[in-house]
Design an enzyme around this catalytic site. Structure first.
Site, PDB file in Angstrom:
ATOM      1  N   ASN A  94      49.644  39.335 203.331  1.00  0.00           N
ATOM      2  CA  ASN A  94      48.206  39.216 203.587  1.00  0.00           C
ATOM      3  C   ASN A  94      47.793  37.789 203.219  1.00  0.00           C
ATOM      4  O   ASN A  94      47.660  37.454 202.049  1.00  0.00           O
ATOM      5  CB  ASN A  94      47.453  40.246 202.734  1.00  0.00           C
ATOM      6  CG  ASN A  94      45.962  40.263 203.031  1.00  0.00           C
ATOM      7  OD1 ASN A  94      45.468  39.435 203.815  1.00  0.00           O
ATOM      8  ND2 ASN A  94      45.248  41.179 202.420  1.00  0.00           N
ATOM      9  N   ARG A 154      49.015  41.092 207.871  1.00  0.00           N
ATOM     10  CA  ARG A 154      47.681  41.628 208.091  1.00  0.00           C
ATOM     11  C   ARG A 154      46.889  40.586 208.876  1.00  0.00           C
ATOM     12  O   ARG A 154      46.805  39.423 208.475  1.00  0.00           O
ATOM     13  CB  ARG A 154      47.002  41.881 206.750  1.00  0.00           C
ATOM     14  CG  ARG A 154      45.630  42.445 206.932  1.00  0.00           C
ATOM     15  CD  ARG A 154      44.969  42.682 205.614  1.00  0.00           C
ATOM     16  NE  ARG A 154      43.681  43.310 205.829  1.00  0.00           N
ATOM     17  CZ  ARG A 154      42.793  43.479 204.883  1.00  0.00           C
ATOM     18  NH1 ARG A 154      43.066  43.087 203.667  1.00  0.00           N
ATOM     19  NH2 ARG A 154      41.652  44.038 205.145  1.00  0.00           N
ATOM     20  N   HIS A 175      36.175  54.539 202.514  1.00  0.00           N
ATOM     21  CA  HIS A 175      36.823  53.393 201.857  1.00  0.00           C
ATOM     22  C   HIS A 175      35.707  52.645 201.125  1.00  0.00           C
ATOM     23  O   HIS A 175      34.930  51.902 201.729  1.00  0.00           O
ATOM     24  CB  HIS A 175      37.480  52.499 202.921  1.00  0.00           C
ATOM     25  CG  HIS A 175      38.101  51.257 202.372  1.00  0.00           C
ATOM     26  ND1 HIS A 175      39.456  51.028 202.346  1.00  0.00           N
ATOM     27  CD2 HIS A 175      37.544  50.157 201.802  1.00  0.00           C
ATOM     28  CE1 HIS A 175      39.710  49.850 201.793  1.00  0.00           C
ATOM     29  NE2 HIS A 175      38.556  49.300 201.464  1.00  0.00           N
ATOM     30  N   LEU A 176      35.598  52.897 199.811  1.00  0.00           N
ATOM     31  CA  LEU A 176      34.501  52.317 199.031  1.00  0.00           C
ATOM     32  C   LEU A 176      35.077  51.296 198.054  1.00  0.00           C
ATOM     33  O   LEU A 176      35.595  51.660 196.997  1.00  0.00           O
ATOM     34  CB  LEU A 176      33.741  53.422 198.275  1.00  0.00           C
ATOM     35  CG  LEU A 176      33.347  54.670 199.093  1.00  0.00           C
ATOM     36  CD1 LEU A 176      32.664  55.704 198.201  1.00  0.00           C
ATOM     37  CD2 LEU A 176      32.443  54.296 200.266  1.00  0.00           C
TER      38      LEU A 176
HETATM   39  P1  AMP Z   1      38.379  46.776 196.239  1.00  0.00           P
HETATM   40  O1  AMP Z   1      37.530  45.946 197.141  1.00  0.00           O
HETATM   41  O2  AMP Z   1      38.920  48.006 196.889  1.00  0.00           O
HETATM   42  O3  AMP Z   1      39.436  45.983 195.518  1.00  0.00           O
HETATM   43  O4  AMP Z   1      37.400  47.316 195.098  1.00  0.00           O
HETATM   44  C1  AMP Z   1      36.901  46.457 194.116  1.00  0.00           C
HETATM   45  C2  AMP Z   1      35.710  47.089 193.465  1.00  0.00           C
HETATM   46  O5  AMP Z   1      36.033  48.377 192.921  1.00  0.00           O
HETATM   47  C3  AMP Z   1      35.200  46.305 192.264  1.00  0.00           C
HETATM   48  O6  AMP Z   1      34.368  45.260 192.662  1.00  0.00           O
HETATM   49  C4  AMP Z   1      34.461  47.358 191.499  1.00  0.00           C
HETATM   50  O7  AMP Z   1      33.141  47.377 191.992  1.00  0.00           O
HETATM   51  C5  AMP Z   1      35.130  48.659 191.864  1.00  0.00           C
HETATM   52  N1  AMP Z   1      35.844  49.274 190.723  1.00  0.00           N
HETATM   53  C6  AMP Z   1      37.078  48.989 190.294  1.00  0.00           C
HETATM   54  N2  AMP Z   1      37.382  49.741 189.199  1.00  0.00           N
HETATM   55  C7  AMP Z   1      36.310  50.512 188.940  1.00  0.00           C
HETATM   56  C8  AMP Z   1      35.984  51.498 187.953  1.00  0.00           C
HETATM   57  N3  AMP Z   1      36.853  51.848 187.001  1.00  0.00           N
HETATM   58  N4  AMP Z   1      34.768  52.075 188.002  1.00  0.00           N
HETATM   59  C9  AMP Z   1      33.887  51.721 188.967  1.00  0.00           C
HETATM   60  N5  AMP Z   1      34.131  50.813 189.921  1.00  0.00           N
HETATM   61  C10 AMP Z   1      35.317  50.207 189.920  1.00  0.00           C
END
Ligand code: AMP
Length: 394
Positions: free
Chosen positions: A7, A88, A203-204
């Site tokens: 990536n 990617r 996907h959050l």
């Molecule tokens: P991603 O874009 O999939 O890498 O997700 C990153 C986001 O996941 C971070 O900016 C946080 O907002 C959220 N995140 C990661 N760990 C946690 C957690 N333990 N509790 C709540 N939100 C989290």
């Protein structure tokens, strides 16, 4: 057979090497601050982490260091052992409906599609070219973020705007995070042991999107022409009334570029909470009953719930709802808020299971008597890229 999953961003390059088909991770790592002061790379192998601060002038140098390390660390004796490299690529337009083996024609098409993803496609291309040079014997495969959504039909991908905007300028819904939606929907279909089923994937993460998947094919998704559409995100607004843009331009004298940056980088959870774009920081403030932190969560949950409800109807019911990515995998608080709001559809959360499902754990978080089972599925875009690449070699 050894396969690399890559990536490449504008100043970074992440990689993961697999032994296929058993999908064992041999080594993984990331090169950061490529072309900038203070560049470095980290490699994880056999539970050990190596970090080296070295000048990394460009992606070609990064790939050269990477290939040398692969030999030094005994991952391969000869680079020819790496038979495939999967890349990617963010935008495949409406040309690529699946991953594809890269040739000159594919390279120029990815370049032609760059106006649709000006920050990403050029960086992806630089990565591809560096690997083509360093490992010329390997089959190079492009895996597009948009491809999984190419099964969406015309009545859902078109906007109600002059047709010429689509035919001349390519304005339509493309959708993103495709490798993640594909991985998670396939995984849940396996867990349910059902090939023909309706799945809603949430996907959050820092960016977020939800998709409706029927029998393994995406029928709708929340991101649109760009990744700015859909649900509220870390620093992106998600859906807004477009008339706000000329109104604020007139009121503030800001340029369209400034407004674009604000909607991309200074909106979403960051703007509403006035704390951070990171859910962890906002959740910490919720425990102190900070009004704006609570409000940001409500806006976020409202947008997620409304799309789940919409897709539930579009699919004619759901066999599963899944949560993935940083927030979806790690925030029991957000999942509880979402599922409780869907109680009217008969969803019943298992509170204990929900609290336990985090930090890479996979499993069901609803009770047996829930009308729709909900799952937490840690996403794995890298393995999806490796699988697609392997499929061309097998
Ligand atoms: P991603 O874009 O999939 O890498 O997700 C990153 C986001 O996941 C971070 O900016 C946080 O907002 C959220 N995140 C990661 N760990 C946690 C957690 N333990 N509790 C709540 N939100 C989290």
């Amino acid at each position: 057979m050894k396969i690399l999953s890559v990536n490449a961003g504008s100043s970074s390059l992440k990689f993961q090497a697999y032994e296929m088909p058993n999908e064992t991770i041999l080594v993984k790592g990331v090169f950061e601050r490529i072309g900038l002061e203070g560049s470095f790379y980290t490699i994880k192998i056999n539970g050990e982490k190596i970090k080296k601060e070295v000048p990394i002038k460009n992606h070609e140098v990064a790939v050269q260091i990477l290939t040398e390390e692969l030999v030094n660390l005994d991952v391969v004796k000869d680079l020819k052992e790496i038979e495939g490299v999967g890349h990617r690529v963010v935008h495949g337009g409406d040309i690529y409906k699946d991953s594809v083996v890269i040739d000159d024609n594919v390279l120029s098409t990815i370049e032609e599609l760059s106006p649709l993803a000006p920050l990403h496609n050029p960086a992806n291309l630089v990565g591809i070219q560096a690997f083509m040079k360093q490992i010329p014997s390997a089959v190079q495969v492009a895996c597009f973020d948009t491809a999984f959504h190419q099964t969406i039909e015309e009545d859902r991908y078109l906007y109600a705007v002059p047709n010429e905007w689509y035919t001349k300028y390519g304005v339509r819904k493309y959708g993103f995070h495709g490798m993640s939606h594909k991985y998670v929907s396939h995984r849940v279909s396996d867990l349910l042991d059902k090939k023909y089923c309706n799945i809603i994937v949430c996907h959050l993460g820092n960016g977020g999107s939800i998709s409706a998947v029927r029998d393994g094919r995406c029928i709708d998704t929340t991101m649109g022409f760009t990744p700015n559409a859909g649900i509220v995100m870390g620093s992106r607004s998600g859906d807004i009334d477009y008339s706000i843009i000329p109104y604020i331009m007139k009121k503030t004298g800001k340029s369209i570029e400034e407004i674009d940056t604000i909607l991309n980088k200074q909106s979403g959870m960051l703007a509403v909470s006035e704390i951070s774009s990171d859910f962890r920081d906002i959740e910490a403030k919720i425990s102190e009953r900070d009004h704006k932190a609570i409000l940001a969560h409500y806006l976020f949950v409202n947008s997620v719930v409304s799309y789940i409800a919409k897709y539930y109807v579009e699919l004619g019911g759901a066999d599963a709802i899944c949560f993935t990515a940083g927030v979806g995998e790690n925030s029991p608080h957000v999942r509880r808020m979402v599922i409780d709001r869907l109680a009217c559809l008969g969803l019943k959360l298992d509170r204990k299971q929900n609290e336990e499902m985090r930090l890479g754990k996979e499993g069901m978080i609803t009770r047996e008597d829930s009308s729709v089972p909900c799952f937490v599925i840690p996403t794995d875009e890298e393995v999806m890229i490796a699988r697609d690449t392997y499929s061309f070699l097998n």
